[in-house]
Design a protein around this motif. Structure first.
Motif, PDB file in Angstrom:
ATOM      1  N   PRO A   2       0.798  -1.254  -0.004  1.00  0.00           N
ATOM      2  CA  PRO A   2      -0.021   0.116  -0.038  1.00  0.00           C
ATOM      3  C   PRO A   2       1.030   1.208   0.094  1.00  0.00           C
ATOM      4  O   PRO A   2       1.934   1.255   0.391  1.00  0.00           O
ATOM      5  CB  PRO A   2      -0.994  -0.181   1.488  1.00  0.00           C
ATOM      6  CG  PRO A   2      -0.026  -0.892   2.184  1.00  0.00           C
ATOM      7  CD  PRO A   2       0.746  -2.228   1.213  1.00  0.00           C
ATOM      8  N   LYS A   3       0.330   2.332  -0.454  1.00  0.00           N
ATOM      9  CA  LYS A   3       1.089   3.514  -0.517  1.00  0.00           C
ATOM     10  C   LYS A   3       1.229   4.025   0.793  1.00  0.00           C
ATOM     11  O   LYS A   3       0.489   3.927   1.786  1.00  0.00           O
ATOM     12  CB  LYS A   3       0.387   4.652  -1.617  1.00  0.00           C
ATOM     13  CG  LYS A   3       0.134   4.187  -2.691  1.00  0.00           C
ATOM     14  CD  LYS A   3      -0.619   5.444  -3.500  1.00  0.00           C
ATOM     15  CE  LYS A   3      -0.573   5.030  -5.182  1.00  0.00           C
ATOM     16  NZ  LYS A   3      -1.395   6.012  -5.736  1.00  0.00           N
ATOM     17  N   ARG A 215       6.859  12.685   0.137  1.00  0.00           N
ATOM     18  CA  ARG A 215       5.253  12.669   0.117  1.00  0.00           C
ATOM     19  C   ARG A 215       4.997  12.554  -1.538  1.00  0.00           C
ATOM     20  O   ARG A 215       3.861  11.911  -1.624  1.00  0.00           O
ATOM     21  CB  ARG A 215       4.900  14.149   0.791  1.00  0.00           C
ATOM     22  CG  ARG A 215       5.187  14.222   2.171  1.00  0.00           C
ATOM     23  CD  ARG A 215       4.511  15.619   2.689  1.00  0.00           C
ATOM     24  NE  ARG A 215       3.331  15.991   2.634  1.00  0.00           N
ATOM     25  CZ  ARG A 215       2.689  16.688   2.898  1.00  0.00           C
ATOM     26  NH1 ARG A 215       3.282  18.030   3.172  1.00  0.00           N
ATOM     27  NH2 ARG A 215       1.355  16.965   2.706  1.00  0.00           N
ATOM     28  N   SER A 218       5.254   9.302  -2.506  1.00  0.00           N
ATOM     29  CA  SER A 218       4.251   8.266  -1.746  1.00  0.00           C
ATOM     30  C   SER A 218       2.987   8.189  -2.639  1.00  0.00           C
ATOM     31  O   SER A 218       2.100   7.325  -2.411  1.00  0.00           O
ATOM     32  CB  SER A 218       3.841   8.811  -0.290  1.00  0.00           C
ATOM     33  OG  SER A 218       3.189   9.866  -0.360  1.00  0.00           O
ATOM     34  N   GLN A 219       2.638   9.039  -3.651  1.00  0.00           N
ATOM     35  CA  GLN A 219       1.278   9.174  -4.098  1.00  0.00           C
ATOM     36  C   GLN A 219       1.647   8.181  -5.612  1.00  0.00           C
ATOM     37  O   GLN A 219       0.541   7.879  -6.299  1.00  0.00           O
ATOM     38  CB  GLN A 219       1.207  10.393  -4.783  1.00  0.00           C
ATOM     39  CG  GLN A 219       0.927  11.525  -3.681  1.00  0.00           C
ATOM     40  CD  GLN A 219      -0.229  11.071  -2.612  1.00  0.00           C
ATOM     41  OE1 GLN A 219      -1.153  10.804  -2.888  1.00  0.00           O
ATOM     42  NE2 GLN A 219       0.346  11.106  -1.282  1.00  0.00           N
ATOM     43  N   LEU A 220       2.891   7.795  -5.785  1.00  0.00           N
ATOM     44  CA  LEU A 220       3.241   6.968  -6.923  1.00  0.00           C
ATOM     45  C   LEU A 220       2.935   5.448  -6.540  1.00  0.00           C
ATOM     46  O   LEU A 220       3.247   5.102  -5.447  1.00  0.00           O
ATOM     47  CB  LEU A 220       4.499   7.069  -7.496  1.00  0.00           C
ATOM     48  CG  LEU A 220       4.783   8.328  -7.717  1.00  0.00           C
ATOM     49  CD1 LEU A 220       6.276   8.550  -8.168  1.00  0.00           C
ATOM     50  CD2 LEU A 220       3.904   8.723  -8.914  1.00  0.00           C
ATOM     51  N   ALA A 221       2.734   4.477  -7.485  1.00  0.00           N
ATOM     52  CA  ALA A 221       2.549   2.999  -7.350  1.00  0.00           C
ATOM     53  C   ALA A 221       3.831   2.652  -7.250  1.00  0.00           C
ATOM     54  O   ALA A 221       4.964   3.169  -7.525  1.00  0.00           O
ATOM     55  CB  ALA A 221       1.650   2.665  -8.445  1.00  0.00           C
ATOM     56  N   GLU A 222       4.189   1.544  -6.623  1.00  0.00           N
ATOM     57  CA  GLU A 222       5.422   0.955  -6.497  1.00  0.00           C
ATOM     58  C   GLU A 222       6.020   0.788  -7.839  1.00  0.00           C
ATOM     59  O   GLU A 222       7.443   1.252  -8.007  1.00  0.00           O
ATOM     60  CB  GLU A 222       5.134  -0.441  -5.768  1.00  0.00           C
ATOM     61  CG  GLU A 222       6.841  -0.917  -5.615  1.00  0.00           C
ATOM     62  CD  GLU A 222       6.734  -2.275  -4.792  1.00  0.00           C
ATOM     63  OE1 GLU A 222       7.785  -3.025  -4.581  1.00  0.00           O
ATOM     64  OE2 GLU A 222       5.592  -2.770  -4.687  1.00  0.00           O
ATOM     65  N   ARG A 239       8.835   0.632   1.550  1.00  0.00           N
ATOM     66  CA  ARG A 239       7.463   0.467   1.721  1.00  0.00           C
ATOM     67  C   ARG A 239       7.248  -0.800   2.350  1.00  0.00           C
ATOM     68  O   ARG A 239       7.793  -2.016   1.738  1.00  0.00           O
ATOM     69  CB  ARG A 239       6.490   0.409   0.393  1.00  0.00           C
ATOM     70  CG  ARG A 239       6.865   1.840  -0.441  1.00  0.00           C
ATOM     71  CD  ARG A 239       6.034   1.920  -1.593  1.00  0.00           C
ATOM     72  NE  ARG A 239       5.715   3.225  -1.981  1.00  0.00           N
ATOM     73  CZ  ARG A 239       5.053   4.035  -2.989  1.00  0.00           C
ATOM     74  NH1 ARG A 239       4.175   3.005  -3.430  1.00  0.00           N
ATOM     75  NH2 ARG A 239       5.008   5.090  -3.314  1.00  0.00           N
ATOM     76  N   THR A 244       2.879   1.526   5.539  1.00  0.00           N
ATOM     77  CA  THR A 244       4.009   2.266   5.477  1.00  0.00           C
ATOM     78  C   THR A 244       3.422   3.772   6.187  1.00  0.00           C
ATOM     79  O   THR A 244       2.689   4.362   5.488  1.00  0.00           O
ATOM     80  CB  THR A 244       4.778   2.719   4.320  1.00  0.00           C
ATOM     81  OG1 THR A 244       5.054   1.441   3.681  1.00  0.00           O
ATOM     82  CG2 THR A 244       5.874   3.568   4.318  1.00  0.00           C
TER      83      THR A 244
END
Length: 258
Positions: A2-3, A215, A218-222, A239, A244
């Protein structure tokens, strides 16, 4: 994975108390459910302050600490007892007060014990393997605590270097660190991420720029975390499998960093 989720705190004192409480809850829950807990510690001012907060916390006695194993995500390759060693700082803040069995403290090797950081890294790789489930190189950490430098580094994985991209190593030697002392041992990112929970402990206005980059990442997919992003801000790659959290003080969320 998860983000990451950001959790803001008014100041260092609030983060110290909240972080300590959270860690106690994870340790107690893991021991109750599994009979053992594995926690990977970080150094840094805020990380050590949170450990000290556990020692002073009224709920600390609710944990059977003899069932908790402590690991480190990195260490400075200096002599045993040196003030720069993360394990020395953690011992003063918390660990010596818990009366832990010696075998529960998984310390990275010091320069008076090993001839080189490569030898210390190999020994730690072997130690991790002793507690690893089949097919893995390390135990599944219930919790990994991470600090973050003003440059965005985690453990001893620094920006604009190749260590953050190492997908094969477990514990590795780090030479010519941009932050003294220059010689270190660090876990690689895949081992750090083999953790149910990863919590960042971030405080201070000097962290504002790096926190802003974290930050944004953190909005991006892995799958969107490119090598360019990771080498610019290694913290962006950390992550946990279940959670996280970016536990951060308000001064590290300065408006000019947003």
């Amino acid at each position: 994975m998860p983000k990451p989720i950001l959790v803001a705190h008014t100041d260092k004192a609030q983060l110290q108390l909240a972080g300590a409480t959270r860690i106690i809850n994870v340790a107690a829950t893991a021991v109750a459910a599994q009979g053992v807990a594995h926690i990977s510690l970080t150094g840094g001012t805020m990380g050590i302050a949170v450990l000290a907060g556990i020692a002073e916390h009224p709920l600390s006695s609710t944990v059977d600490w003899s069932k908790v194993h402590f690991w480190w995500s990195d260490e400075r390759f200096v002599a045993t007892g040196h003030a720069d060693r993360n394990e020395q700082q953690a011992g003063h803040a918390l660990l010596t007060s818990l009366g832990l069995p010696t075998e529960n403290l998984h310390v990275m090797g010091a320069s008076d014990t090993f001839d080189s950081p490569e030898a210390a890294a190999l020994a730690y790789t072997e130690e991790l393997a002793r507690f690893a489930p089949a097919g893995e190189s390390s135990p599944l950490f219930n919790l990994t605590l991470l600090g973050m430098g003003p440059d965005g580094h985690i453990a001893s994985l620094f920006p604009d270097r190749t260590e953050i991209l190492d997908a094969e190593g477990v514990a590795i030697a780090v030479h010519n660190s941009p932050k003294p002392p220059p010689t270190r041992v660090s876990l690689t990112l895949p081992v750090i991420n083999y953790s149910e929970r990863i919590w960042f402990l971030i405080a201070g206005s000097d962290k504002a720029d790096a926190t802003a980059r974290l930050r944004a990442a953190s909005q991006l997919a892995e799958s969107e975390l490119t090598a360019k992003i990771l080498t610019a801000t290694p913290a962006a790659g950390a992550r946990g499998l279940l959670e996280t959290l970016i536990l951060v003080t308000e001064d590290a969320l300065a408006s000019n960093a947003n």
